[in-house]
Enzyme design. Structure first.
Site, short mmCIF file in Angstrom:
data_model
loop_
_atom_site.label_atom_id
_atom_site.label_comp_id
_atom_site.label_asym_id
_atom_site.label_seq_id
_atom_site.Cartn_x
_atom_site.Cartn_y
_atom_site.Cartn_z
CG HIS A 188 -2.11 -0.96 0.88
ND1 HIS A 188 -2.13 -2.24 1.38
CD2 HIS A 188 -3.19 -0.83 0.08
CE1 HIS A 188 -3.20 -2.85 0.91
NE2 HIS A 188 -3.86 -2.03 0.13
NE ARG A 296 -6.23 1.13 -2.21
CZ ARG A 296 -5.75 1.25 -3.46
NH1 ARG A 296 -5.63 2.43 -4.00
NH2 ARG A 296 -5.39 0.19 -4.13
NE ARG A 332 -11.00 -0.88 -0.34
CZ ARG A 332 -9.72 -1.06 -0.65
NH1 ARG A 332 -9.38 -1.95 -1.56
NH2 ARG A 332 -8.78 -0.34 -0.07
CD GLU A 433 -9.62 -6.96 -2.54
OE1 GLU A 433 -8.52 -6.41 -2.51
OE2 GLU A 433 -10.53 -6.72 -1.73
CG ASN A 456 -3.15 -3.96 -6.10
OD1 ASN A 456 -2.72 -4.06 -7.23
ND2 ASN A 456 -3.67 -2.84 -5.63
CG ASP A 457 -5.27 -7.88 -1.41
OD1 ASP A 457 -4.22 -8.17 -0.82
OD2 ASP A 457 -5.96 -6.89 -1.10
NE ARG A 467 -0.99 -5.41 -1.67
CZ ARG A 467 -2.19 -4.87 -1.79
NH1 ARG A 467 -3.28 -5.61 -1.60
NH2 ARG A 467 -2.34 -3.61 -2.11
CB CYS A 504 -10.08 -1.22 -8.40
SG CYS A 504 -10.30 -2.53 -7.19
C1 PEP Z 1 -6.45 -4.69 -4.63
O1 PEP Z 1 -6.21 -5.54 -3.78
O2 PEP Z 1 -6.21 -4.84 -5.86
C2 PEP Z 1 -7.05 -3.40 -4.25
C3 PEP Z 1 -7.42 -2.52 -5.14
O3 PEP Z 1 -7.13 -3.14 -2.93
P1 PEP Z 1 -5.89 -2.67 -2.03
O4 PEP Z 1 -4.72 -2.43 -2.94
O5 PEP Z 1 -6.34 -1.46 -1.30
O6 PEP Z 1 -5.69 -3.86 -1.15
MG MG Z 2 -7.04 -5.34 -1.78
#
Ligand code: PEP
Ligand code: MG
Length: 581
Positions: A188, A296, A332, A433, A456-457, A467, A504
């Site tokens: 993040h 977020r 979210r 995710e 991302n997750d 990550r 996203c």
């Molecule tokens: C993701 O996991 O792709 C996402 C957009 O949420 P975050 O990066 O805030 O975990």
């Molecule tokens: Mg996420």
């Protein structure tokens, strides 16, 4: 001059003096304060103690009775006048140490005392003492990050690690770039750096202990390099490069803003913004965002310095809705836990061995019902002001989604009874995710009005790669075909069940992936605002047919790296078309 290599996570070049920000686990260098600052620093220490105590009390209340004793011990250490509080105040007051330095000096002998007893019970307590020290330093260092705001001149922040909270605070200051020992490409912290347009390099290993404040550094976020004490020629070259980059970026943004986001064969692709604060909307619109695809909301906890009141939530949401002037926004709900504010805000809970597999996101919200309901109330109230939707993070089962919807229904009923206006038809989505959620997208479609794929997750859970861990960053591959199969499955299921699907995760803003995403059937991308111009440029240059053909070629590649090469070759081919624009 020395060149250090890490992982470039936010492109661009930052040139400035280093500001080495102490973090919780490193040796705190001996630094002193001027006598005039003693009172302020004492107050800062007292506040940090209060906040740490509050955090520990919350932790204690959240665990079963039989293990409360652990936290009673923590609280006891923190309240120990003789061994802890008075000695720290003495060092600050009479020797003019910073509270951080004083804390690290005072806690070390306390931990050693326990260690030397040689009894297993006391040895286990050593870790508890260290934990209290870390928490206390965490609050002090957090404050220190805030103090960066007053620096008055640009700096490159160098740190062992930066929490997302600290990174968000840096944004308000003059930070030319940052470099950290730890971190991965989609942590993040990295995401925030990109969102803020701050050049950043992470995963550098030891940089925070090798540099001292005041060293001149160049942070090259595009190449993943940090140049320490550059020679005059290198400095001049990078200065010219930085000026060039910023000129090019501004020109592209200006040109693309006026143009529609449609493919060469006329298919419209929505480009929405990922934001952390309502103030980000102005910049998002100036980069041509069609709305907000991911707010977020957990970052509001940083601004509030704790749990925001319903009024604070509502103020932020109304401001966001109003700044969008009728464009859509997706809120979210709180996505705490894992690398986002562990041990802070409502996420305070017993330390977990595997926080990414632990009580995070919607799981946590369903435990922290009061906090969750406050937020839902505020989102619903804001829905009266303009088009909005809400989505629940990290949903992993139908039951969980149903439970979250039940809470929402309860809040709706309460609002209705109180005669408060809200939009009853506010769409409710689920973020996808985890591989599990992707695979049961058809069942989730029964309970969700739309999906947003959080890659991302999704990449992290599909490929079993943390990550944020630089040691395994090479395994974190959004170009792995397993990830694409899951995305395709969700997109196809969504189309079959009449549910809109957007994406996203960070790949939505990576122009190398744009053709792939279009070829997989996505028509709605939510990304870091300042990356919109470049992604739009790709969209306008390609046809859906060629994107689909590309996906077939890339999927047929024998391995993920070969697949990435196919994407890169296609992207490079597209960039040659720009030259003739
Ligand atoms: C993701 O996991 O792709 C996402 C957009 O949420 P975050 O990066 O805030 O975990
Ligand atoms: Mg996420």
């Amino acid at each position: 001059m020395e060149i250090k290599r890490g992982i470039g996570v936010s492109p661009g070049i930052g040139i400035a003096e280093a500001f080495v920000l102490d973090s919780e686990e490193i040796r705190i260098p001996e630094r002193s304060i001027s006598p005039e600052r003693v009172r302020d620093e004492m107050r800062r220490f007292d506040e940090a103690v209060d906040r740490t105590r509050g955090e520990l009390l919350l932790l204690r209340d959240g665990v079963p009775d039989d293990i409360r004793g652990i936290f009673d011990f923590h609280i006891g250490v923190l309240s120990d006048e003789v061994r802890v509080l008075r000695p720290v105040r003495d060092l600050v007051g009479s020797r003019h140490f910073t509270p951080e330095h004083a804390v690290s000096r005072v806690f070390r002998p306390v931990a050693r005392e326990f260690e030397e007893i040689g009894d297993p019970y006391f040895s286990q307590r050593v870790e508890d003492v260290r934990d209290v020290e870390r928490r206390l330093l965490g609050h002090l260092v957090g404050k220190k990050a805030e103090r960066l705001i007053d620096l008055g001149h640009p700096v490159c922040v160098i740190s062992r690690d930066l929490s997302p909270g600290e990174t968000a605070l840096l944004s308000r200051s003059q930070v030319a770039g940052f470099a950290t020992d730890r971190g991965g490409p989609t942590s993040h912290t990295a995401i925030l750096a990109r969102a803020l347009g701050i050049p950043a390099v992470v995963g550098l290993g030891q940089i925070s202990s090798q540099l001292v404040s005041g060293d001149t550094v160049i942070i090259d976020g595009s190449a993943g390099k940090v140049i320490v004490a550059p020679d005059p020629r290198t400095l001049d070259r990078y200065r010219a490069l930085a000026a060039d980059l910023s000129r090019q970026g501004a020109t592209l943004a200006q040109r693309m803003r006026r143009l529609d986001s449609v493919t060469a064969d006329g298919v419209r692709v929505s480009l929405l913004a990922n934001i952390e604060f309502p103030d980000d909307i102005e910049g998002a619109l100036s980069h041509g965002a069609d709305g907000v695809g991911l707010f977020r909301t957990e970052f509001l906890f940083i601004e509030a310095g704790g749990r925001p009141s319903e009024a604070a939530h509502l103020g932020a949401y109304q401001k966001a809705v109003e700044s969008l002037g009728g464009r859509p926004i997706i809120f979210r709900t709180l996505d705490f836990g894992a690398d986002k504010f562990p041990g802070a805000g409502p996420a305070a809970g017993p330390r977990e061995d595997n926080p990414f597999l632990g009580c995070r996101s919607i799981r946590l919200a369903l435990r922290e019902l009061e906090t969750f309901k406050i937020q839902l109330r505020a989102i619903l109230k804001a829905s009266a002001r303009g088009p909005c939707a809400l989505m629940f993070p990290m949903v992993s089962s139908v039951e969980e989604l149903r439970a979250a919807r039940m809470v929402l229904k309860q809040v709706q009923a309460e609002l209705k009874e109180a005669g408060v206006e809200y939009r009853a038809a506010t769409p409710v989505g689920a973020t996808i995710e985890t591989p599990g959620a992707a695979l049961i997208a058809d069942a989730l479609a029964e309970e969700a009005d739309f999906f947003s794929i959080g890659t991302n997750d999704l990449v992290q859970y599909t490929l079993a790669v943390d990550r944020g861990n630089p040691a395994v960053a090479a395994y974190y591959r959004p170009h792995h075909q397993a990830v694409w199969r899951l995305i395709r499955h969700v997109v196809e299921t969504g189309a079959r069940r009449g549910r809109e699907v957007s994406i996203c995760g960070e790949i939505a803003g990576d122009a190398t992936f744009t053709m792939l995403l279009l070829g997989l059937g996505l028509r709605m991308l939510s990304l870091t605002p300042h990356l919109i111009p470049e992604v739009k440029r790709v969209i306008r240059a390609v046809t859906i047919e060629e994107c689909e053909a590309l996906v077939r070629r890339a999927e047929a590649a024998p391995g993920a790296d070969e697949a990435l090469n196919v994407l890169r070759a296609a992207w490079s081919d597209v960039t040659t078309r720009w030259e003739s624009e």
